[in-house]
Scaffold this motif. Sequence first.
Motif, PDB file in Angstrom:
ATOM      1  N   TYR A  28      -0.357   4.931   6.341  1.00 24.54           N
ATOM      2  CA  TYR A  28      -1.198   4.009   5.563  1.00 24.54           C
ATOM      3  C   TYR A  28      -1.324   4.450   4.109  1.00 24.54           C
ATOM      4  O   TYR A  28      -1.121   5.601   3.760  1.00 24.54           O
ATOM      5  N   GLY A  29      -1.691   3.455   3.277  1.00 28.16           N
ATOM      6  CA  GLY A  29      -2.105   3.697   1.902  1.00 28.16           C
ATOM      7  C   GLY A  29      -3.556   3.272   1.797  1.00 28.16           C
ATOM      8  O   GLY A  29      -3.962   2.294   2.424  1.00 28.16           O
ATOM      9  N   GLN A  30      -4.356   4.006   1.014  1.00 31.18           N
ATOM     10  CA  GLN A  30      -5.787   3.697   0.973  1.00 31.18           C
ATOM     11  C   GLN A  30      -6.363   3.891  -0.419  1.00 31.18           C
ATOM     12  O   GLN A  30      -6.036   4.844  -1.116  1.00 31.18           O
ATOM     13  N   LEU A  31      -7.274   2.964  -0.793  1.00 37.32           N
ATOM     14  CA  LEU A  31      -8.035   3.022  -2.031  1.00 37.32           C
ATOM     15  C   LEU A  31      -9.499   3.203  -1.661  1.00 37.32           C
ATOM     16  O   LEU A  31     -10.052   2.400  -0.904  1.00 37.32           O
TER      17      LEU A  31
ATOM     18  N   THR B  38     -17.038  -7.848  -5.402  1.00 40.96           N
ATOM     19  CA  THR B  38     -16.229  -6.642  -5.217  1.00 40.96           C
ATOM     20  C   THR B  38     -14.781  -7.073  -4.981  1.00 40.96           C
ATOM     21  O   THR B  38     -14.502  -7.783  -4.011  1.00 40.96           O
ATOM     22  N   ASN B  39     -13.906  -6.655  -5.872  1.00 46.00           N
ATOM     23  CA  ASN B  39     -12.501  -7.046  -5.792  1.00 46.00           C
ATOM     24  C   ASN B  39     -11.641  -5.817  -6.048  1.00 46.00           C
ATOM     25  O   ASN B  39     -11.888  -5.076  -6.994  1.00 46.00           O
ATOM     26  N   ALA B  40     -10.627  -5.614  -5.200  1.00 43.47           N
ATOM     27  CA  ALA B  40      -9.786  -4.431  -5.342  1.00 43.47           C
ATOM     28  C   ALA B  40      -8.385  -4.711  -4.807  1.00 43.47           C
ATOM     29  O   ALA B  40      -8.204  -5.550  -3.915  1.00 43.47           O
ATOM     30  N   SER B  41      -7.410  -3.988  -5.364  1.00 44.49           N
ATOM     31  CA  SER B  41      -6.040  -4.094  -4.877  1.00 44.49           C
ATOM     32  C   SER B  41      -5.267  -2.836  -5.238  1.00 44.49           C
ATOM     33  O   SER B  41      -5.698  -2.048  -6.090  1.00 44.49           O
ATOM     34  N   PHE B  42      -4.129  -2.646  -4.593  1.00 41.16           N
ATOM     35  CA  PHE B  42      -3.193  -1.583  -4.944  1.00 41.16           C
ATOM     36  C   PHE B  42      -1.822  -1.960  -4.396  1.00 41.16           C
ATOM     37  O   PHE B  42      -1.684  -2.867  -3.576  1.00 41.16           O
TER      38      PHE B  42
ATOM     39  N   GLU C   7       1.177  -9.338  -0.880  1.00 40.63           N
ATOM     40  CA  GLU C   7       2.156  -9.984  -1.764  1.00 40.63           C
ATOM     41  C   GLU C   7       3.414  -9.127  -1.833  1.00 40.63           C
ATOM     42  O   GLU C   7       3.332  -7.909  -1.934  1.00 40.63           O
ATOM     43  N   ALA C   8       4.569  -9.774  -1.764  1.00 37.45           N
ATOM     44  CA  ALA C   8       5.835  -9.067  -1.917  1.00 37.45           C
ATOM     45  C   ALA C   8       6.030  -8.746  -3.396  1.00 37.45           C
ATOM     46  O   ALA C   8       5.614  -9.502  -4.276  1.00 37.45           O
ATOM     47  N   ALA C   9       6.675  -7.629  -3.676  1.00 33.52           N
ATOM     48  CA  ALA C   9       6.908  -7.208  -5.061  1.00 33.52           C
ATOM     49  C   ALA C   9       7.682  -8.275  -5.814  1.00 33.52           C
ATOM     50  O   ALA C   9       8.541  -8.958  -5.246  1.00 33.52           O
ATOM     51  N   PRO C  10       7.386  -8.441  -7.100  1.00 35.11           N
ATOM     52  CA  PRO C  10       8.084  -9.444  -7.909  1.00 35.11           C
ATOM     53  C   PRO C  10       9.535  -9.060  -8.146  1.00 35.11           C
ATOM     54  O   PRO C  10       9.929  -7.917  -7.902  1.00 35.11           O
TER      55      PRO C  10
ATOM     56  N   LYS D 133       1.690  -5.575  -2.444  1.00 36.51           N
ATOM     57  CA  LYS D 133       0.361  -5.515  -3.031  1.00 36.51           C
ATOM     58  C   LYS D 133      -0.620  -5.890  -1.921  1.00 36.51           C
ATOM     59  O   LYS D 133      -0.456  -6.905  -1.255  1.00 36.51           O
ATOM     60  N   VAL D 134      -1.626  -5.056  -1.740  1.00 37.10           N
ATOM     61  CA  VAL D 134      -2.661  -5.270  -0.738  1.00 37.10           C
ATOM     62  C   VAL D 134      -3.942  -5.566  -1.491  1.00 37.10           C
ATOM     63  O   VAL D 134      -4.278  -4.855  -2.440  1.00 37.10           O
TER      64      VAL D 134
END
Length: 189
Positions: A154-157, A115-119, A82-85, A107-108
């Motif tokens: 990369y970004g990682q959670l 199991t649901n996750a985002s950052f 998702e593109a930033a608001p 937003k990824v």
Amino acid sequence: MATNINRIGSFLTVGVISMVLCAGVTGTANASENDVEATQPTVEAHDDHSVTFNNVNALQPDQSFETTVTDSKGQEVTVGIEAAPNPSMTSRRLMKSLAASSSKRWKVWYYAGTTNASFWMTVSNNKVTGVDSWWIWLAGSTYTNVKLYHTASYGQLDFDESTYLGILSQKFWLRGSVTGKNNQIKISY
């Protein structure tokens, strides 16, 4: 008789010019449609449990793009970007600094029911420059050892997921990678 020949010549000239103009307009319309298709976001699912989103810069603020794929356990999951608001009054300074540095925020996410996750990740010049605002929601289990970090690519959670009685546990990770070409972001899970 010469008048009829002139009249026929005039009609032929007008007809030829009309056909040329119509063909030119039709060709221009097709080129325009192809250009629009080339800039629309597309998605490619891969066998290595990753999805590449192409042309993500075409997403408008608050616009998202997602796809449903099958994970390694055979479960259907939804991954998206998702593109930033649009900036709120309190974050205009942040958004101005992002715009000045040609940065984009994405937003990824990964949604699989239980199991649901985002950052959020910030990308500038095909490099990840920051990650923040992680979110995790689990049904029937808990999470520990949450780590949100990034490298230039990369970004990682990461987090550990365990059932309430500790019977089952697993390591979960969600990664958003920049590929350095064609405005692509690859999401791995």
